[in-house]
Design a protein around this motif. Structure first.
Motif, PDB file in Angstrom:
ATOM      1  N   TYR A 287      44.228  40.230  44.841  1.00 49.32           N
ATOM      2  CA  TYR A 287      45.169  39.680  43.859  1.00 49.32           C
ATOM      3  C   TYR A 287      46.553  40.317  43.984  1.00 49.32           C
ATOM      4  O   TYR A 287      47.298  40.409  43.015  1.00 49.32           O
TER       5      TYR A 287
ATOM      6  N   LYS B 231      38.579  32.104  45.331  1.00 51.28           N
ATOM      7  CA  LYS B 231      39.285  31.693  44.118  1.00 51.28           C
ATOM      8  C   LYS B 231      38.344  31.559  42.927  1.00 51.28           C
ATOM      9  O   LYS B 231      38.769  31.622  41.765  1.00 51.28           O
TER      10      LYS B 231
ATOM     11  N   PRO C 296      40.537  28.900  36.884  1.00 47.30           N
ATOM     12  CA  PRO C 296      41.967  28.613  36.880  1.00 47.30           C
ATOM     13  C   PRO C 296      42.504  28.520  35.458  1.00 47.30           C
ATOM     14  O   PRO C 296      41.764  28.200  34.518  1.00 47.30           O
TER      15      PRO C 296
ATOM     16  N   ASN D  62      46.226  31.312  38.622  1.00 45.84           N
ATOM     17  CA  ASN D  62      45.402  32.300  39.325  1.00 45.84           C
ATOM     18  C   ASN D  62      45.389  32.045  40.829  1.00 45.84           C
ATOM     19  O   ASN D  62      45.546  30.907  41.296  1.00 45.84           O
ATOM     20  N   THR D  63      45.160  33.086  41.576  1.00 43.74           N
ATOM     21  CA  THR D  63      45.189  33.046  43.031  1.00 43.74           C
ATOM     22  C   THR D  63      44.202  32.021  43.579  1.00 43.74           C
ATOM     23  O   THR D  63      43.029  32.003  43.196  1.00 43.74           O
ATOM     24  N   GLY D  64      44.693  31.164  44.466  1.00 39.23           N
ATOM     25  CA  GLY D  64      43.835  30.213  45.162  1.00 39.23           C
ATOM     26  C   GLY D  64      43.718  28.852  44.507  1.00 39.23           C
ATOM     27  O   GLY D  64      43.242  27.901  45.133  1.00 39.23           O
ATOM     28  N   TRP D  65      44.152  28.719  43.252  1.00 44.05           N
ATOM     29  CA  TRP D  65      43.998  27.442  42.548  1.00 44.05           C
ATOM     30  C   TRP D  65      45.284  26.623  42.625  1.00 44.05           C
ATOM     31  O   TRP D  65      46.364  27.143  42.616  1.00 44.05           O
TER      32      TRP D  65
END
Length: 610
Positions: free
Chosen positions: A245, A587, A592, A607-610
């Protein structure tokens, strides 16, 4: 038995949610009615019940992210699968994202609960008859709501990671969007707020329930238990130095999840748990045990452990339960009961909740060893075995050797082929093989187990139509497990690790670790031993989903589910097969942030990846 007073769900207050959807303009009479709402204890009680109503309701587990503010925690973990279609299928196949209504469902519910708590705290002092027998209910109720608000933030951060802290004052219904547009706080700030809020309430709440009507209320011990949970979550790898993150920052560059491991977080969690366990005000809490077995069941240590690990979930407010919720459990229990051919009433359920072979294999043998470490264990062939069921004594049934001589918790958790059904008035012996009385081949619809097992935990002995008092939310065994996990990570030589771990094992009826008479060797990998103990002790208690993520092992554990070959009769049935392949990506460690919230409040980063 103690009389139970659980706050009912009461739709009494209209509260604004975080998106700040404006109310229709209010007239003075509306405001007068709002003020009057807090003047009398009767309506104050209803307002407080509304604050409690946001707590997740395990009774609604089969309606994941659809009602009861309960998520897909059981069947989206590697504990089990649901045959009944629900949102867990979306999670398990990766067919969900920030636009999914279920993602928004929990976000809005928790913020509504937070707003309801803040509104209650700001107005409860209006009550004119809330001093009863010298007890200042205004202070007590206010602190209950304050603790609940912190608990709702805890549930939010477990699910979404760092969130937006709204402050202590309720948001005005007509507040402009610009006024409430706030960026996410860091994870450390969120945990610090949750812990400080709970700490503030602890000295102002009764330590434990003092009267019948106190059961179901937040007490100091409940607030301390949630404080421990929050500190453990903060110390685990997902939120403690997780470089995955590194790019999760607010638009001003503020880092939301710390990038450097901090061992002091484990020390702090261990200290909080020890403070709970050594607090003389909580001395009445004890692991639930029984002195004797029911009539007809031999009074052996093994059988007493079976009854204790079964009935701790059924016997109301027993010595181990720190916090619990009531409600109608029949829908949940219907999911647990096998769909027995030709049966009726509480003997014929839906077979919806299907424990995984991974969970079945996680339970220890009767010798207290993992199955792979016990030379007496065999996964092939059959034997005559007497299960510890009070309604099935004197009958050694032929069952798979996988189910022979397992620990008592296995028998209190799992219904397998060849097991006498739980109802003492029934003669049914459950058979999940393809043509068995609960097998796929005899069921025209989808009401069959996917894995060849159903869950027995939480199920009353009279079948699914018979209710029971409460669902446990926190019990003493979890405090023990949190304590020894934190000690293992902060001070692995501390003798308390074995003391408290062995208390759980002794109650479970299996050999302790150590050097004494009857003990078995201390595991070389104590971290894994503690995790395994947690897995079996807290099975089906909404725990596994979160700790596999907080430990950062879900990429391994959540890839597939295995079970028996339900399309076959014996012996082919007993060959484990993959029953579901699952999608888990990095993710998915966090949910999310709902897309609608990010669009309305652009300072909230995704959030990371979403």
């Amino acid at each position: 038995m103690k009389k139970i007073s659980i706050y009912a769900v009461a739709v009494f207050l209209t509260v604004v949610n975080y998106s700040c959807k404006k109310f229709i303009d209010q007239v003075p009479d509306d405001r007068l009615r709002f003020e009057q709402m807090y003047e009398r204890k009767a309506t104050v009680d209803q307002a407080l019940a509304n604050v409690y109503s946001t707590l997740p309701d395990q009774n609604q587990d089969r309606s994941a992210s659809g009602s009861g503010n309960i998520g897909p925690w059981t069947a989206a973990s590697d504990e089990a699968d649901y045959t009944l279609p629900n949102f867990t299928e979306n999670v398990n196949t990766g067919s969900w994202d920030a636009t999914s209504g279920q993602v928004n469902y929990h976000w809005q519910n928790y913020y509504r609960g937070i707003q309801a708590a803040s509104t209650f705290i700001a107005n409860v002092s209006r009550c004119t008859d809330c001093n009863i027998g010298g007890i200042d209910l205004v202070s007590r109720y206010s602190n209950e709501a304050r603790a609940l608000r912190a608990i709702y933030y805890y549930h939010l951060v477990q699910q979404y990671g760092p969130v937006v802290l709204l402050g202590n004052d309720p948001i005005a219904s007509d507040a402009p969007l610009a006024e409430i547009s706030k960026p996410r706080n860091s994870m450390d700030e969120c945990i610090e707020f949750i812990v400080s809020e709970l700490d503030a309430t602890i000295p102002l709440l009764p330590a434990t329930p003092q009267a019948n009507e106190d059961y179901g209320h937040i007490t100091a011990s409940v607030a301390e238990a949630y404080k421990i949970k929050a500190l453990i979550t903060a110390a685990r790898p997902l939120f403690n130095g997780n470089t995955d993150y590194a790019t999760l920052k607010n638009k001003d560059g503020k880092q939301l999840i710390n990038q450097t491991f901090n061992a002091a977080k484990w020390t702090k969690a261990a200290a909080a748990a020890k403070a709970f366990l050594t607090n003389p005000n909580y001395a009445n809490y004890a692991l639930y045990s029984v002195a004797s077995t029911p009539s007809g069941l031999p009074n052996t240590a093994f059988n007493r452990a079976f009854i204790a690990t079964r009935d701790v979930m059924l016997n109301g407010w027993n010595s181990e339960i720190i916090f619990a919720r009531g409600g109608d459990v029949t829908f949940y229990q219907y999911s647990l009961a096998p769909n027995h051919l030709g049966a009726s009433g509480g003997d014929k359920g839906g077979s919806f909740l299907s424990p995984s072979q991974q969970l079945v294999d996680a339970f220890f043998t009767a010798n207290g060893l993992p199955i792979q470490d016990d030379p007496s264990y065999s996964a092939i062939g059959t034997s005559a075995y007497q299960a510890p069921d009070p309604n099935d004594q004197g009958v050694a049934r032929i069952i798979s050797n996988m189910y022979v001589n397992r620990e008592p918790r296995f028998y209190s958790n799992i219904t397998y082929t060849g097991r006498k059904w739980i109802n003492p008035q029934s003669n049914i012996v459950t058979d999940f093989t393809n043509n068995g009385n609960a097998g796929k081949g005899n069921i025209a619809n989808n009401d069959y187990t996917k894995t060849g097992y159903t869950s027995r935990k939480h199920l009353t002995v009279a079948g699914w139509t018979t209710g029971r008092p409460v669902f446990s939310k926190i019990r003493l065994a979890e405090i023990y497990l949190n304590y020894i996990e934190a000690l293992q990570e902060s001070n692995p030589s501390d003798p308390d690790i074995l003391i408290y771990l062995n208390r759980i094992r002794n109650r479970a009826g299996i050999a302790p670790y150590g050097n004494g008479v009857g003990a078995i060797a201390v595991p070389a990998n104590m971290r894994e031993a503690i995790r395994r103990e947690r897995r079996v002790e807290l099975a089906f208690e909404l725990d596994r989903y979160f700790y596999t993520r907080e430990w950062k092992i879900a990429e391994t554990t959540d890839k597939q589910i295995s079970g028996m070959n339900i399309t076959q009769n014996a012996p082919g049935f007993y060959t484990p097969v993959i029953t579901e392949n699952r999608v888990f990506q990095k993710k998915h460690y966090l949910w999310p942030i709902p897309n609608a919230e990010v669009q309305k409040v652009p300072v909230i980063v995704q959030n990371t990846g979403w």
